[in-house]
Design a protein around this motif. Structure first.
Motif, PDB file in Angstrom:
ATOM      1  N   THR A  65       0.847  -1.195   0.000  1.00  0.00           N
ATOM      2  CA  THR A  65       0.000   0.000   0.000  1.00  0.00           C
ATOM      3  C   THR A  65       0.881   1.244   0.000  1.00  0.00           C
ATOM      4  O   THR A  65       2.015   1.204   0.477  1.00  0.00           O
ATOM      5  CB  THR A  65      -0.965   0.007   1.207  1.00  0.00           C
ATOM      6  OG1 THR A  65      -1.934   1.028   1.009  1.00  0.00           O
ATOM      7  CG2 THR A  65      -0.257   0.239   2.524  1.00  0.00           C
ATOM      8  N   ASN A  69      -2.499   6.073   0.307  1.00  0.00           N
ATOM      9  CA  ASN A  69      -3.632   5.204   0.627  1.00  0.00           C
ATOM     10  C   ASN A  69      -3.771   5.043   2.138  1.00  0.00           C
ATOM     11  O   ASN A  69      -4.876   5.081   2.677  1.00  0.00           O
ATOM     12  CB  ASN A  69      -3.470   3.843  -0.058  1.00  0.00           C
ATOM     13  CG  ASN A  69      -4.709   2.991   0.070  1.00  0.00           C
ATOM     14  OD1 ASN A  69      -5.816   3.444  -0.188  1.00  0.00           O
ATOM     15  ND2 ASN A  69      -4.523   1.756   0.478  1.00  0.00           N
ATOM     16  N   ILE A  73      -7.008   5.883   4.598  1.00  0.00           N
ATOM     17  CA  ILE A  73      -7.619   4.888   5.484  1.00  0.00           C
ATOM     18  C   ILE A  73      -7.596   5.355   6.935  1.00  0.00           C
ATOM     19  O   ILE A  73      -8.593   5.254   7.648  1.00  0.00           O
ATOM     20  CB  ILE A  73      -6.909   3.526   5.346  1.00  0.00           C
ATOM     21  CG1 ILE A  73      -7.216   2.911   3.978  1.00  0.00           C
ATOM     22  CG2 ILE A  73      -7.313   2.575   6.458  1.00  0.00           C
ATOM     23  CD1 ILE A  73      -6.376   1.699   3.649  1.00  0.00           C
ATOM     24  N   HIS A 159     -13.529   1.508   1.602  1.00  0.00           N
ATOM     25  CA  HIS A 159     -12.244   0.908   1.976  1.00  0.00           C
ATOM     26  C   HIS A 159     -12.461  -0.476   2.592  1.00  0.00           C
ATOM     27  O   HIS A 159     -11.752  -1.423   2.281  1.00  0.00           O
ATOM     28  CB  HIS A 159     -11.488   1.788   2.983  1.00  0.00           C
ATOM     29  CG  HIS A 159     -10.770   2.935   2.375  1.00  0.00           C
ATOM     30  ND1 HIS A 159      -9.679   2.791   1.550  1.00  0.00           N
ATOM     31  CD2 HIS A 159     -10.975   4.274   2.488  1.00  0.00           C
ATOM     32  CE1 HIS A 159      -9.246   3.984   1.174  1.00  0.00           C
ATOM     33  NE2 HIS A 159     -10.025   4.895   1.723  1.00  0.00           N
ATOM     34  N   SER A 163     -11.208  -4.036   1.132  1.00  0.00           N
ATOM     35  CA  SER A 163     -10.330  -4.953   1.872  1.00  0.00           C
ATOM     36  C   SER A 163     -10.990  -6.315   2.032  1.00  0.00           C
ATOM     37  O   SER A 163     -10.313  -7.333   2.061  1.00  0.00           O
ATOM     38  CB  SER A 163      -9.953  -4.367   3.238  1.00  0.00           C
ATOM     39  OG  SER A 163     -11.030  -4.437   4.144  1.00  0.00           O
TER      40      SER A 163
END
Length: 169
Positions: A65, A69, A73, A159, A163
């Motif tokens: 990542t 990013n 998050i 997000h 995931s």
């Protein structure tokens, strides 16, 4: 004809009193305290905090990542994240690799040492979640996840769902 209860367990739950909502809020606070207690003890041994834990968690969940990013998050300032990442890198837990396509990007990865710490932290939380889920039962687990997802801001839900897909669940 009686109204059938919906999947959330009944129409009465849609009209909660302020006192019932207050109890739910307090339950969330106390549950969060319990959920973070074991990792906090592990982190304190190394003079780390919850920000370090969150960074380790999301880097582990998404190896490679980018810093950008991770900023999205975690919802922290660049300065705050840089402080956390600098410490994790200095201590040999995280490494930043230059992007192949964009050399300005830094892709974050946990080292073996970082993976070991992240595993210890996650194992402690998984143990607590597993025990709570078993005690509550499958319907409560499903309902709990629905409530948590409904509380998320739309961007965070995106997000979370991304995931979920990346994790193969």
């Amino acid at each position: 004809m009686a109204e059938r209860p919906g999947p959330q367990g009944g129409q009465g739950l849609l009209f909660l009193t302020d006192e019932q909502l207050r109890k739910g809020i307090e339950a969330m606070f106390f549950a969060y305290r319990g959920f973070t207690a074991d990792p906090d003890r592990i982190l304190a041994e190394q003079d780390y905090g919850r920000a370090h834990h969150r960074a380790l968690h999301f880097i582990q969940r998404s190896p490679g990542t980018t810093v950008g990013n991770l900023l999205d998050i975690l919802g922290v300032t660049k300065q705050s994240l840089n402080r956390v990442l600098r410490r994790l890198m200095e201590d040999g837990l995280v490494e930043a690799r230059v992007g192949r396509e964009d050399r300005r990007e830094r892709h974050l990865h946990l080292t073996d040492k970082g993976r070991a710490l992240e595993k210890a932290l996650s194992d402690a939380q998984r143990d607590r979640m597993r025990a709570a889920y078993r005690a509550a039962g499958p319907q409560a687990v499903q309902g709990f996840r629905q409530v948590l997802e409904a509380m998320m801001d739309p961007e965070m839900r995106r997000h979370f769902e991304a995931s979920d897909k990346a994790g193969g669940r």
